[in-house]
Every structure is written in structure tokens, then in C-alpha cells.
Write an enzyme that holds these catalytic residues in place. Sequence first.
Site, PDB file in Angstrom:
ATOM      1  N   CYS A 121      -9.080   5.882   1.791  1.00  0.00           N
ATOM      2  CA  CYS A 121      -7.831   6.390   1.189  1.00  0.00           C
ATOM      3  C   CYS A 121      -8.263   7.335   0.075  1.00  0.00           C
ATOM      4  O   CYS A 121      -8.292   6.971  -1.092  1.00  0.00           O
ATOM      5  CB  CYS A 121      -7.005   5.240   0.619  1.00  0.00           C
ATOM      6  SG  CYS A 121      -6.776   3.877   1.774  1.00  0.00           S
ATOM      7  N   ALA A 123      -7.670  10.869  -0.942  1.00  0.00           N
ATOM      8  CA  ALA A 123      -7.085  11.977  -1.721  1.00  0.00           C
ATOM      9  C   ALA A 123      -6.593  11.470  -3.070  1.00  0.00           C
ATOM     10  O   ALA A 123      -6.122  10.345  -3.163  1.00  0.00           O
ATOM     11  CB  ALA A 123      -5.932  12.602  -0.945  1.00  0.00           C
ATOM     12  N   PRO A 124      -6.727  12.282  -4.128  1.00  0.00           N
ATOM     13  CA  PRO A 124      -7.222  13.667  -4.163  1.00  0.00           C
ATOM     14  C   PRO A 124      -8.745  13.805  -4.208  1.00  0.00           C
ATOM     15  O   PRO A 124      -9.248  14.918  -4.152  1.00  0.00           O
ATOM     16  CB  PRO A 124      -6.592  14.213  -5.444  1.00  0.00           C
ATOM     17  CG  PRO A 124      -6.460  13.013  -6.338  1.00  0.00           C
ATOM     18  CD  PRO A 124      -6.155  11.853  -5.426  1.00  0.00           C
ATOM     19  N   GLY A 125      -9.494  12.696  -4.331  1.00  0.00           N
ATOM     20  CA  GLY A 125     -10.944  12.842  -4.214  1.00  0.00           C
ATOM     21  C   GLY A 125     -11.753  12.308  -5.383  1.00  0.00           C
ATOM     22  O   GLY A 125     -12.948  12.560  -5.457  1.00  0.00           O
ATOM     23  N   ASP A 189      -9.586   2.350  -1.564  1.00  0.00           N
ATOM     24  CA  ASP A 189      -8.849   2.461  -2.827  1.00  0.00           C
ATOM     25  C   ASP A 189      -7.381   2.509  -2.402  1.00  0.00           C
ATOM     26  O   ASP A 189      -6.804   3.576  -2.225  1.00  0.00           O
ATOM     27  CB  ASP A 189      -9.296   3.748  -3.540  1.00  0.00           C
ATOM     28  CG  ASP A 189      -8.723   3.871  -4.934  1.00  0.00           C
ATOM     29  OD1 ASP A 189      -8.508   2.834  -5.578  1.00  0.00           O
ATOM     30  OD2 ASP A 189      -8.494   5.015  -5.383  1.00  0.00           O
ATOM     31  N   CYS A 242      -4.813   0.191  -8.288  1.00  0.00           N
ATOM     32  CA  CYS A 242      -4.455   0.427  -9.686  1.00  0.00           C
ATOM     33  C   CYS A 242      -3.192  -0.379  -9.990  1.00  0.00           C
ATOM     34  O   CYS A 242      -2.295   0.096 -10.689  1.00  0.00           O
ATOM     35  CB  CYS A 242      -4.305   1.910  -9.988  1.00  0.00           C
ATOM     36  SG  CYS A 242      -3.144   2.739  -8.932  1.00  0.00           S
TER      37      CYS A 242
HETATM   38  N1  SAM Z   1      -9.110   7.259  -3.897  1.00  0.00           N
HETATM   39  C1  SAM Z   1      -8.281   8.312  -4.465  1.00  0.00           C
HETATM   40  C2  SAM Z   1      -8.977   8.900  -5.666  1.00  0.00           C
HETATM   41  O1  SAM Z   1      -9.789   8.189  -6.295  1.00  0.00           O
HETATM   42  O2  SAM Z   1      -8.750  10.078  -5.976  1.00  0.00           O
HETATM   43  C3  SAM Z   1      -6.906   7.807  -4.786  1.00  0.00           C
HETATM   44  C4  SAM Z   1      -6.258   7.140  -3.605  1.00  0.00           C
HETATM   45  S1  SAM Z   1      -4.617   6.583  -3.846  1.00  0.00           S
HETATM   46  C5  SAM Z   1      -4.826   5.169  -4.791  1.00  0.00           C
HETATM   47  C6  SAM Z   1      -4.226   5.932  -2.265  1.00  0.00           C
HETATM   48  C7  SAM Z   1      -4.222   6.932  -1.123  1.00  0.00           C
HETATM   49  O3  SAM Z   1      -3.829   6.235   0.069  1.00  0.00           O
HETATM   50  C8  SAM Z   1      -3.234   8.067  -1.293  1.00  0.00           C
HETATM   51  O4  SAM Z   1      -3.904   9.306  -1.156  1.00  0.00           O
HETATM   52  C9  SAM Z   1      -2.237   7.872  -0.171  1.00  0.00           C
HETATM   53  O5  SAM Z   1      -1.802   9.090   0.394  1.00  0.00           O
HETATM   54  C10 SAM Z   1      -3.014   7.069   0.853  1.00  0.00           C
HETATM   55  N2  SAM Z   1      -2.162   6.253   1.726  1.00  0.00           N
HETATM   56  C11 SAM Z   1      -0.816   6.081   1.662  1.00  0.00           C
HETATM   57  N3  SAM Z   1      -0.401   5.268   2.658  1.00  0.00           N
HETATM   58  C12 SAM Z   1      -1.485   4.936   3.363  1.00  0.00           C
HETATM   59  C13 SAM Z   1      -1.699   4.139   4.517  1.00  0.00           C
HETATM   60  N4  SAM Z   1      -0.700   3.509   5.124  1.00  0.00           N
HETATM   61  N5  SAM Z   1      -2.951   4.032   4.967  1.00  0.00           N
HETATM   62  C14 SAM Z   1      -3.974   4.649   4.344  1.00  0.00           C
HETATM   63  N6  SAM Z   1      -3.834   5.407   3.258  1.00  0.00           N
HETATM   64  C15 SAM Z   1      -2.608   5.550   2.765  1.00  0.00           C
END
Ligand code: SAM
Length: 467
Positions: A121, A123-125, A189, A242
Amino acid sequence: MSSHLPAALLDSLTGLPGYNRETFERVHAAAEKITSLRLNPTKIKSPGKAQHVLQSLSANGVTQVPWSTEGYYLPARPSFTFDPFFHAGAYYVQEASSMFLEQAVRATVDLSAPLKVLDLCAAPGGKSTLLQSLISPESILVANEVIKPRAALLADNLTKWGAANAVVSNNDPRDFSRLPGYFDLVVVDAPCSGSGLFRRDPDLVTEWSPENVTLCSQRQQRIMADVLPAVKEDGIVIYSTCSFSAAEDEEILDWLADHFELENIPVPLQEAWGIVPTVTNKRNCTGYRFYPDRLSGEGFFIACFRKRGGDTMRKPKDAKRATLTPRQREVIAPWLNIPDGYQYFPHQEEVLLLPPLLAAEMPLLQQQLYIRKAGVKAGQPGQKELIPDHQLAASMLVSENLPAVSLNLPQALQYLRKEDPGVETDVRGWALVRYEGMNLGWAKFLPNRMNNYYPKELRILKEITGL
Ligand code: SAM
């Protein structure tokens, strides 16, 4: 002072390790803004350069994030948009608690080995750029994001980071079951209810509800069940959120230990860091809680597991690949400075540069995933010349012997706005555009103007004030 936090959230946290309602509410009400960033060790190689970049952001000095090798707090938030070093990938602006991923990775994997790593998971990176800085250049990172526009943002951020050993994919977690036993390390994440970010972004409070916590918890279980088959036997899984809610943190650890052969692994802590270990009621799994009233960072939770038993990947037959013509090789060679073993990978009209392990794995990854970016795109080799790609300028694979034009700050910002800064130079034709020794992108210099090849989608849109 009232913190406007949901009473149902505060009530639900009562009794959790490290939770102190009074100081928790007080720190949210004070709403201090903490700014932190992580330097890019691939691009900032000397302590002198690091010092220079940090000094340019904060004349009053910086302090180190205690659990991060490259992480620093800034005393105030500068305008990153108007800092050419930001656009050159000198650093990534990242919340400090999440930089603890470094400790989790160091405690669980042998970073000197060539690893296959998945950031599911991504984005944004933030975690992907951190993982890319930690793994060896021989390793590969698959940074995945299910939401398409967010996958594009992730690809842009990894391009900026100059990562040659990364792939960006745009897949649902369940697609990774097509790669059984493939990854040495998987970081999840997970999308969560976001209570850990309430101090930084109070608007998120209105979206919080106990029902959403339950939905997030169910989704987290689904995501973990989907991706676990892709972890190899004895491979590592790192789970983080988070959120402060036990349903998304400790209860997920118990659920994982109940349903899969996973061995929980502790991460060594220093007491002064203020991170709170938490041990789950049912299965004795240890995780780590980050509270903004105990340390300089936002709310965060992380835990590590080793997968026992499991799936093994069947190696597919090597696919036959197209190669470059001798003329294409001749055209492209002067633009590059690539380590031994790197391979050219023709893709449509363009050429990708891939490190050896990634080149070997690409046919399989291409078969099983929807790939948005892989390695470094060098550009389009024509009969006469290469049309270079921005990815090459942002990478460490570009030749140092190419013509280059250095810009001062106002000129660099004009370039990044995709304007013509009107520099006087004898350089003609394709050239790298630089700011204080760091590449910003490409331009073509003609006798009376410059054609600006900075990518349109990356350009600065904000008005420049006060320069
Ligand atoms: N790891 C990233 C960082 O450190 O920049 C932040 C990730 S954020 C907490 C969670 C991510 O999971 C989002 O980018 C979101 O779009 C994605 N996401 C949303 N629904 C999801 C799903 N059902 N399965 C996997 N990823 C998902």
C-alpha cells in the site's frame, strides 16, 4: 483546552498501553506542527552536501529523528514547493514516526542480501523511498498502489528519488496471490481510520466513526489474507497503521497469529525514544505504539512477523526478449553511466535500464502485474539521437560528461514552472539543467531560446512570491 477528539475514540483507548487521556488531549489541543524529512542517501552522498541542503532549509539548524539514520526535524516548515532540492529528489518530506520502519527492517532482514521487497500500500511513497534507501542496489522493490492516480503519484516520487531497482505496480492486493512465495519482505502500511494523524490534520476528525474503525479492521484482515501467500517461507511481514484503535492494531496481530503460521518478532527500542511496546492479550504478539504526547511524531503502530512454512514460487521459463539494434546501442551509450550487469529493456519505442535481478524478474512481473514503471526509462533512441526521458535525468545512471547548464534559484524555479529562464550560455542542443550540482531535468538549447523538457505534470503551479 478542548481537543475536539471524538469521545468514542478517547473512551475506546482507555487502558491501552501508553495511553494517557489528559496528555493525549492536551497535545492534540496544542496542535503543534512537526516538520520532518529524510535525506536521499543515493543523491546526497557527502556530509557536506547534506549539511548544505539542510542549512538551506533551516538556517536555525535541524535535529536528528532519533530512530532514523537520514531523518531530521526542521524547526519550522519551509516552502518545499519553492525548493529546487525538493524537486531534485534530495529528500522526502516524511512524518517522523513512520521512519521507524527502518528499525523494523534492520531488526528482521539481512540487508546485505539481494532481496525481493513488496510495499503493498505504497502511495505516495514515504515507506517505498525509505525501503529503497535501505535495500542493496542488487535488490528489487515492488511498490504497489491499488488506486490508479495514486499509483501515478507514487511513480513520480520514485522517479524523483532516482530509484533504478524499483517497479511501480497498480494492482489489488489479491493479485499478488499469482506470485506465491515470491517476496523476502512485504510491508503493509494499511489504509486505516487515520486517528494517528488528527493532530496534523484536524479535518480528518469529522470522518472518524466507530463503524469506520470496524470497516477498516475488516479491510486490513482481507488485505493481509490476500498478500500473505506472496511471502516466501521464512520471509518477513511488517504491518503498520496510523490508527490508535486496538481493532486495527493489536486485534489484527491476534487475528494474524490465529489464522496464519506467523512468528512475531520484537524490534529493539531505546527507552529515550518514547515508543511504547504493546503485547496482545490473546497471542502475546508485540507491536509498537507511537503517541504524539510521548515523542516528536504522529500516531503510528507497527509490528513484525516471520512467515513459517508456506508457498514456493515455481520459476517460469525464461521468456525471449527483444534487444536493441547495434545502432540504437551506439545512440544511447554516450548518455549513460551504468554499472556492470545492467540491461537494456526495449519497451514500445523506448528503452528501460534495469539492474540484473530486476531484468531477470521483469518477464514474470510483467506477466502477473500491471506495471506502471520499471527501472529507469532512458528515452527513445532514434536513428540520429536519443530523445532522453526525465527519468534518466533524475537517476544516477546519466553520464556525467553530458553538456549541462547550472541555474541560480530564480532561474531554477522558472525552469520548474516549465518556463524559459533566459539563461545566457554557449551550450547548444540537449543538456542537463542543474541546480547546485543536482539534476533538475532536460532542456534543448537553441541560439535564442531554450526548449524546456521538464514534465508538464510535475511543474510548479503555485505563484512564486517573495523571491
Ligand atoms: N505507505 C504510504 C506512505 O508511506 O507514503 C502510505 C499508505 S496509506 C497509509 C494506505 C494506502 O493504501 C493508500 O495509498 C490507499 O490508496 C491504499 N489503499 C486503499 N484501499 C486499499 C485496499 N483495499 N487495498 C490496498 N490498498 C488500499
